[in-house]
Enzyme design. Structure first.
Site, PDB file in Angstrom:
ATOM      1  N   ASP A 296       0.858  -1.180   0.000  1.00 24.81           N
ATOM      2  CA  ASP A 296       0.000   0.000   0.000  1.00 24.81           C
ATOM      3  C   ASP A 296       0.893   1.228   0.000  1.00 24.81           C
ATOM      4  O   ASP A 296       2.028   1.165   0.480  1.00 24.81           O
ATOM      5  CB  ASP A 296      -0.874   0.070   1.260  1.00 24.81           C
ATOM      6  N   CYS A 334      -3.749   3.463 -22.363  1.00 23.90           N
ATOM      7  CA  CYS A 334      -4.270   3.435 -20.990  1.00 23.90           C
ATOM      8  C   CYS A 334      -5.792   3.528 -20.994  1.00 23.90           C
ATOM      9  O   CYS A 334      -6.365   4.391 -21.654  1.00 23.90           O
ATOM     10  CB  CYS A 334      -3.674   4.586 -20.190  1.00 23.90           C
ATOM     11  N   CYS A 336      -7.762   4.442 -18.600  1.00 22.59           N
ATOM     12  CA  CYS A 336      -8.295   5.260 -17.498  1.00 22.59           C
ATOM     13  C   CYS A 336      -9.193   6.382 -18.008  1.00 22.59           C
ATOM     14  O   CYS A 336      -9.203   6.721 -19.186  1.00 22.59           O
ATOM     15  CB  CYS A 336      -7.167   5.802 -16.626  1.00 22.59           C
ATOM     16  N   CYS A 339      -7.174   9.167 -19.896  1.00 21.64           N
ATOM     17  CA  CYS A 339      -6.603   8.868 -21.211  1.00 21.64           C
ATOM     18  C   CYS A 339      -7.660   8.522 -22.256  1.00 21.64           C
ATOM     19  O   CYS A 339      -7.448   8.735 -23.449  1.00 21.64           O
ATOM     20  CB  CYS A 339      -5.586   7.742 -21.081  1.00 21.64           C
ATOM     21  N   HIS A 365      -5.432   8.118 -13.345  1.00 13.56           N
ATOM     22  CA  HIS A 365      -4.374   7.616 -14.220  1.00 13.56           C
ATOM     23  C   HIS A 365      -3.267   6.909 -13.446  1.00 13.56           C
ATOM     24  O   HIS A 365      -2.885   5.785 -13.776  1.00 13.56           O
ATOM     25  CB  HIS A 365      -3.775   8.732 -15.076  1.00 13.56           C
TER      26      HIS A 365
HETATM   27 ZN   LIG Z   1      -4.439   6.939 -18.134  1.00 12.61          ZN
END
Ligand SMILES: [Zn+2]
Length: 410
Positions: A296, A334, A336, A339, A365
């Protein structure tokens, strides 16, 4: 960083005729080693599956941190979209605000924050001991002043476990006294012995049968103290083993050496191993190689909020003027939120205008990048090509060690 095969130790070698157990069944959790470390000793990396009350976690795995019952700037759908399957929340912060009893009255932490997947709560030890002048440690517990309003509070192992039972996470953690890795030996010795006594008290205090309990190894970077602490904590009936007191001021070589002492002692122990507080992709990769299953850190989200986005091979500093005219995505492949829909120019503009959306998109991201990186590590272990894939994975991680790695522009 160290290259090449991991250091072997006597305890690392399989004992003739003895088959290492590949699963652990606890009261509230189960851990199965799906792909054990290879017999050739080329790596201690292994693939596992941790079954908890609220779901299954594939390991090696990274846990985003939701300090105040929120991963900063993200809602639960955003968190899930990054690929996160388990998050960490901080006992100390939730105890002070809004209060663990209030969260319990409101249905527990999962209901309160509308996250129905696994959660781990830390013990609060790191926070209360990190308060410096605001705290006093004695053999029974820690007295500390709230960083919010200066009020006086006291944590003992029993209080820390009680707070975590009220919060109701899938995994609770024993109360410990962490010290800075490079602390003087006498300080490490004292804190480690106290951590052992508190580990036994934490176990005795824990009653929830739907919540796993992990113990914490201390011992700093002193080889004998770390080994003794590993053996002591592993002798207790915890559901997992946390390697504490690292990811601090130690060098990567000191951390590697410490893992090369602790992990071999757990070679025949099927319980999950969790290195607390490590977060850069390059550091995660090296620790997986040394046999760690869980991690973590606030790092990916924190650097995202500072406008630093991790991409394969390095990182982009969105404060750099040249991105204001860049119509391309931050990272081509990506998935996300950032993106998929927005350009480098747009996110660079948001940061310059101090717009709130910048924090959400950038955090999505960096967490997606980190969790995708862990997925790549798992695929490599599964296919039997780890650690041969390490040079390529190191390249993707940007060879950035720790939080202060050199910036590399794309
Ligand atoms: Zn991204």
């Amino acid at each position: 960083m160290t290259d090449g095969p991991i250091a072997q130790s006597a305890s690392d070698k399989p004992i003739a005729g003895q088959v290492s157990p590949t699963s652990f069944q606890g009261v509230a959790s189960r851990y199965e080693v799906v792909v054990p470390r290879p017999a050739d000793g080329s790596t201690r990396a292994r693939l596992g599956r941790l079954t908890l009350t609220h779901g299954v976690v594939e390991t090696p795995q990274f846990m985003p941190v939701g300090t105040n019952a929120t991963v900063k700037a993200l809602d639960p759908d955003d968190i899930a979209a990054t690929g996160a399957t388990i998050i960490l929340s901080n006992t100390y912060h939730l105890y002070l605000r809004p209060g663990h009893e209030r969260i319990a009255r409101l249905g527990g932490l999962h209901t309160f924050m509308a996250w129905d997947r696994p959660i781990l709560t830390d013990s609060g030890g790191f926070q209360v001991v990190s308060l410096g002048d605001l705290r006093v440690v004695d053999d029974d517990g820690v007295t500390f002043r709230s960083h919010l309003d200066g009020t006086l509070h006291r944590f003992t192992p029993e209080v820390a476990i009680g707070v975590q039972e009220a919060l109701g996470a899938d995994i609770a953690v024993a109360f410990d006294q962490p010290v800075t890795p490079t602390s003087p030996r006498a300080v490490v010795t004292d804190a480690t012995e106290r951590t052992h006594r508190w580990a036994e008290r934490s176990l005795a205090a824990h009653t929830r049968t739907d919540q796993a309990l992990f113990g914490i190894v201390q011992g700093g970077i002193e080889p004998d103290l770390r080994a003794a602490s590993t053996e002591f904590i592993a002798s207790l009936p915890f559901d997992g083993i946390c390697l504490g007191g690292l990811a601090g001021d130690e060098t990567p070589a000191q951390r590697d050496a410490t893992l090369d002492i602790a992990v071999p002692l757990l070679a025949a122990d099927p319980r999950p191993r969790y290195l607390m507080g490590l977060g850069s992709p390059a550091d995660l990769l090296e620790a997986v190689h040394r046999g760690v299953d869980l991690f973590d850190s606030v790092l990916p989200a924190r650097v995202a909020r500072n406008g630093q986005l991790w991409v394969p091979g390095g990182r982009l500093n969105l404060r750099n003027q040249r991105f204001l005219d860049d119509p391309g995505p931050v990272q081509e492949d990506c998935p996300c939120l950032l993106c998929r829909r927005f350009s480098r120019a747009y996110i660079a503009h948001l940061f310059r205008a101090n717009e709130l959306l910048a924090y959400r998109l950038a955090t999505c991201h960096n967490l997606t990048f980190t969790l995708d990186f862990m997925d790549r590590i798992r695929m490599s272990i599964r296919s039997g090509t780890f650690p041969a894939d390490m040079p390529e994975l190191r390249l993707r991680a940007g060879r950035e060690i720790g939080s202060e790695g050199a910036e590399k522009s794309a």
